[in-house]
Design a protein around this motif. Structure first.
Motif, PDB file in Angstrom:
ATOM      1  N   ASP A  33       0.876  -1.161   0.000  1.00 55.64           N
ATOM      2  CA  ASP A  33       0.000   0.000   0.000  1.00 55.64           C
ATOM      3  C   ASP A  33       0.918   1.217   0.000  1.00 55.64           C
ATOM      4  N   GLU A  34       0.868   1.959  -1.066  1.00 58.53           N
ATOM      5  CA  GLU A  34       1.840   3.028  -1.277  1.00 58.53           C
ATOM      6  C   GLU A  34       1.767   4.124  -0.198  1.00 58.53           C
ATOM      7  N   ASN A  35       0.586   4.448   0.235  1.00 57.96           N
ATOM      8  CA  ASN A  35       0.382   5.446   1.286  1.00 57.96           C
ATOM      9  C   ASN A  35       1.129   6.756   1.003  1.00 57.96           C
ATOM     10  N   PRO A  36       0.767   7.454  -0.078  1.00 59.34           N
ATOM     11  CA  PRO A  36       1.552   8.588  -0.578  1.00 59.34           C
ATOM     12  C   PRO A  36       1.881   9.621   0.503  1.00 59.34           C
ATOM     13  N   GLY A  37       3.091  10.086   0.464  1.00 63.16           N
ATOM     14  CA  GLY A  37       3.520  11.104   1.411  1.00 63.16           C
ATOM     15  C   GLY A  37       3.936  10.544   2.754  1.00 63.16           C
ATOM     16  N   GLN A  38       3.593   9.275   2.994  1.00 67.13           N
ATOM     17  CA  GLN A  38       3.957   8.654   4.276  1.00 67.13           C
ATOM     18  C   GLN A  38       4.608   7.301   4.039  1.00 67.13           C
ATOM     19  N   LEU A  39       4.917   6.666   5.133  1.00 63.69           N
ATOM     20  CA  LEU A  39       5.501   5.338   5.055  1.00 63.69           C
ATOM     21  C   LEU A  39       4.465   4.353   4.494  1.00 63.69           C
ATOM     22  N   GLY A  40       4.858   3.567   3.483  1.00 70.40           N
ATOM     23  CA  GLY A  40       3.930   2.610   2.909  1.00 70.40           C
ATOM     24  C   GLY A  40       3.791   1.355   3.761  1.00 70.40           C
ATOM     25  N   TYR A  41       2.865   0.488   3.339  1.00 69.95           N
ATOM     26  CA  TYR A  41       2.660  -0.774   4.051  1.00 69.95           C
ATOM     27  C   TYR A  41       2.865  -1.954   3.124  1.00 69.95           C
ATOM     28  N   LEU A  42       3.684  -2.871   3.565  1.00 70.20           N
ATOM     29  CA  LEU A  42       3.848  -4.126   2.845  1.00 70.20           C
ATOM     30  C   LEU A  42       2.712  -5.025   3.311  1.00 70.20           C
ATOM     31  N   THR A  43       1.871  -5.454   2.379  1.00 70.19           N
ATOM     32  CA  THR A  43       0.665  -6.158   2.810  1.00 70.19           C
ATOM     33  C   THR A  43       0.660  -7.653   2.493  1.00 70.19           C
ATOM     34  N   LYS A  44       1.422  -8.067   1.478  1.00 72.11           N
ATOM     35  CA  LYS A  44       1.361  -9.486   1.114  1.00 72.11           C
ATOM     36  C   LYS A  44       2.659  -9.937   0.445  1.00 72.11           C
ATOM     37  N   VAL A  45       3.142 -11.085   0.877  1.00 71.99           N
ATOM     38  CA  VAL A  45       4.301 -11.694   0.220  1.00 71.99           C
ATOM     39  C   VAL A  45       3.778 -12.714  -0.776  1.00 71.99           C
ATOM     40  N   LEU A  46       4.137 -12.557  -2.030  1.00 71.95           N
ATOM     41  CA  LEU A  46       3.673 -13.503  -3.046  1.00 71.95           C
ATOM     42  C   LEU A  46       4.522 -14.780  -3.011  1.00 71.95           C
ATOM     43  N   ALA A  47       3.984 -15.841  -3.607  1.00 76.18           N
ATOM     44  CA  ALA A  47       4.660 -17.142  -3.562  1.00 76.18           C
ATOM     45  C   ALA A  47       6.094 -17.035  -4.068  1.00 76.18           C
ATOM     46  N   ARG A  48       6.983 -17.742  -3.381  1.00 75.88           N
ATOM     47  CA  ARG A  48       8.400 -17.722  -3.747  1.00 75.88           C
ATOM     48  C   ARG A  48       8.740 -18.866  -4.688  1.00 75.88           C
ATOM     49  N   LYS A  49       9.621 -18.576  -5.623  1.00 80.31           N
ATOM     50  CA  LYS A  49      10.125 -19.623  -6.506  1.00 80.31           C
ATOM     51  C   LYS A  49      11.198 -20.430  -5.778  1.00 80.31           C
ATOM     52  N   ASN A  50      11.997 -19.748  -4.994  1.00 79.19           N
ATOM     53  CA  ASN A  50      12.979 -20.403  -4.128  1.00 79.19           C
ATOM     54  C   ASN A  50      13.401 -19.399  -3.071  1.00 79.19           C
ATOM     55  N   SER A  51      14.114 -19.891  -2.063  1.00 76.83           N
ATOM     56  CA  SER A  51      14.653 -18.960  -1.082  1.00 76.83           C
ATOM     57  C   SER A  51      15.892 -19.558  -0.442  1.00 76.83           C
ATOM     58  N   LEU A  52      16.860 -18.721  -0.214  1.00 78.76           N
ATOM     59  CA  LEU A  52      18.090 -19.138   0.437  1.00 78.76           C
ATOM     60  C   LEU A  52      18.041 -18.661   1.878  1.00 78.76           C
ATOM     61  N   ILE A  53      18.708 -19.389   2.733  1.00 79.96           N
ATOM     62  CA  ILE A  53      18.671 -19.028   4.149  1.00 79.96           C
ATOM     63  C   ILE A  53      19.876 -18.178   4.539  1.00 79.96           C
ATOM     64  N   ARG A  54      21.033 -18.556   4.053  1.00 75.21           N
ATOM     65  CA  ARG A  54      22.228 -17.790   4.368  1.00 75.21           C
ATOM     66  C   ARG A  54      22.875 -17.302   3.087  1.00 75.21           C
ATOM     67  N   PRO A  55      22.679 -16.091   2.692  1.00 69.26           N
ATOM     68  CA  PRO A  55      21.856 -15.050   3.295  1.00 69.26           C
ATOM     69  C   PRO A  55      20.398 -15.220   2.900  1.00 69.26           C
ATOM     70  N   PRO A  56      19.470 -14.634   3.672  1.00 72.91           N
ATOM     71  CA  PRO A  56      18.058 -14.739   3.303  1.00 72.91           C
ATOM     72  C   PRO A  56      17.748 -13.917   2.064  1.00 72.91           C
TER      73      PRO A  56
END
Ligand SMILES: Nc1nc2c(ncn2[C@@H]2O[C@H](COP(=O)(O)OP(=O)(O)OP(=O)(O)O)[C@@H](O)[C@H]2O)c(=O)[nH]1
Ligand SMILES: [Mg+2]
Ligand SMILES: [Zn+2]
Length: 293
Positions: free
Chosen positions: A47-70
């Motif tokens: 949520d862009e929330n113009p002029g202010q700090l935005g909000y991250l609302t949803k993480v979409l599905a990951r294709k892969n992810s590494l742990i070190r580093p994340p």
């Protein structure tokens, strides 16, 4: 809701790249409940929330992810591999490649420190030539970095490898604007000090690139013994011709991989390291506590 990609995460803030703009956001509460921690590389809704700090609302599905580093959604990795300082190790390289294969990340080997390799260069290049039959290799001595740059287009690329191998140095070379911190490694111990700690994605040559902290040992705990043989592309190429479907290419009769090995089409170094790694995995497995994926 606009979508974008997390390129940086700094003390609770997430910087999201969307349409060539960067938005600073904070995650909205329900992430913790769902045990999803947004990480760099995540594709997200915000949520862009113009002029202010935005909000991250949803993480979409990951294709892969590494742990070190994340880091998530990595397409390819430049495996920076030094001839010396730290000393080249084929088995360490194999382990790095296995972890990438397991995450469906395309490896590209980059050979560094050829300039100070002296008499060791020839031996290491001979070994690297074996790897070149399986993976793309870029030799640090190649002047043609322009050709090198084209591989980044539309890709998320991480620079990985042993600590002190020269990842940050290489990144600075291809893009001096990055101005990443590099460090003299301790030659007395021949062991690097970790210089790079944070992970951030930078736009570069039509894609996104990330430096990562190096490591001195590789953890293979995520790899299952019975999937190991499938993480060698050159084995996979022949496996259909093996007599047994579940052939591990060790003692089974009519094994096409061993045949290819005898004919010189599979590297003896890679094969012997495969046997060594199998033994290592046999030692650390079975691990009944590990949750299945
Ligand atoms: N002679 C020579 N020195 C290099 C080369 N690449 C890197 N170095 C040196 O090696 C040392 C370590 O380089 P870094 O780029 O910091 O290594 P790194 O892989 O980023 O290390 P970590 O961040 O700890 O994982 C520095 O002193 C570099 O100047 C190279 O191709 N030739
Ligand atoms: Mg570094
Ligand atoms: Zn076989």
């Amino acid at each position: 809701m606009p979508t974008g990609k997390i390129i940086r995460s700094i003390s609770g803030f997430y910087d999201i790249l969307s349409d060539e703009q960067v938005y600073r956001t904070r995650a909205r509460g329900n992430f913790r409940k769902n045990k999803i921690k947004p990480i760099v590389g995540d594709n997200v809704e915000f949520d862009e929330n113009p002029g202010q700090l935005g909000y991250l609302t949803k993480v979409l599905a990951r294709k892969n992810s590494l742990i070190r580093p994340p880091i998530a959604n990595v397409d390819q990795a430049i495996v920076v591999t030094s001839v010396v300082e730290p000393e080249f190790s084929a088995i360490l390289l194999d382990k790095i490649l296995l972890n990438l294969e397991q995450n469906s990340i395309k490896p590209i080997i980059y050979l560094s420190k050829e300039d100070i390799a002296n008499q060791k260069l020839e031996r290491v290049v001979d070994i690297i030539k074996e790897y070149e039959k399986v993976y793309p290799v870029i030799y640090g001595s190649d002047e043609d970095l322009v050709q090198f740059e084209q591989i980044f287009k539309d890709q998320v690329t991480v620079f990985t490898g042993q600590t002190g191998a020269g990842k940050s140095t290489l990144l600075n070379k291809i893009n001096p604007d990055l101005d990443l911190e590099t460090a003299q490694i301790s030659t007395t111990l021949n062991r690097g000090k970790h210089t790079t700690r944070q992970v951030s994605l930078f736009t570069f040559s039509g894609g996104l690139i990330a430096d990562t902290p190096g490591f001195s040992a590789i953890d293979l705990r995520d790899i299952k013994l019975d999937e190991l043989q499938f993480l060698y592309p050159e084995f996979v190429k022949y496996q259909d011709e093996c007599k047994y479907r579940s052939c591990t290419h060790i003692n089974e009769p009519n094994c096409a991989v061993k045949q290819a090995l005898e004919e010189g089409n599979i590297s003896i170094i890679r094969y012997n390291d495969y046997l060594t790694i199998r033994k290592e995995l046999e030692k650390i497995k079975p691990n009944y506590n590990k949750k299945e994926r």
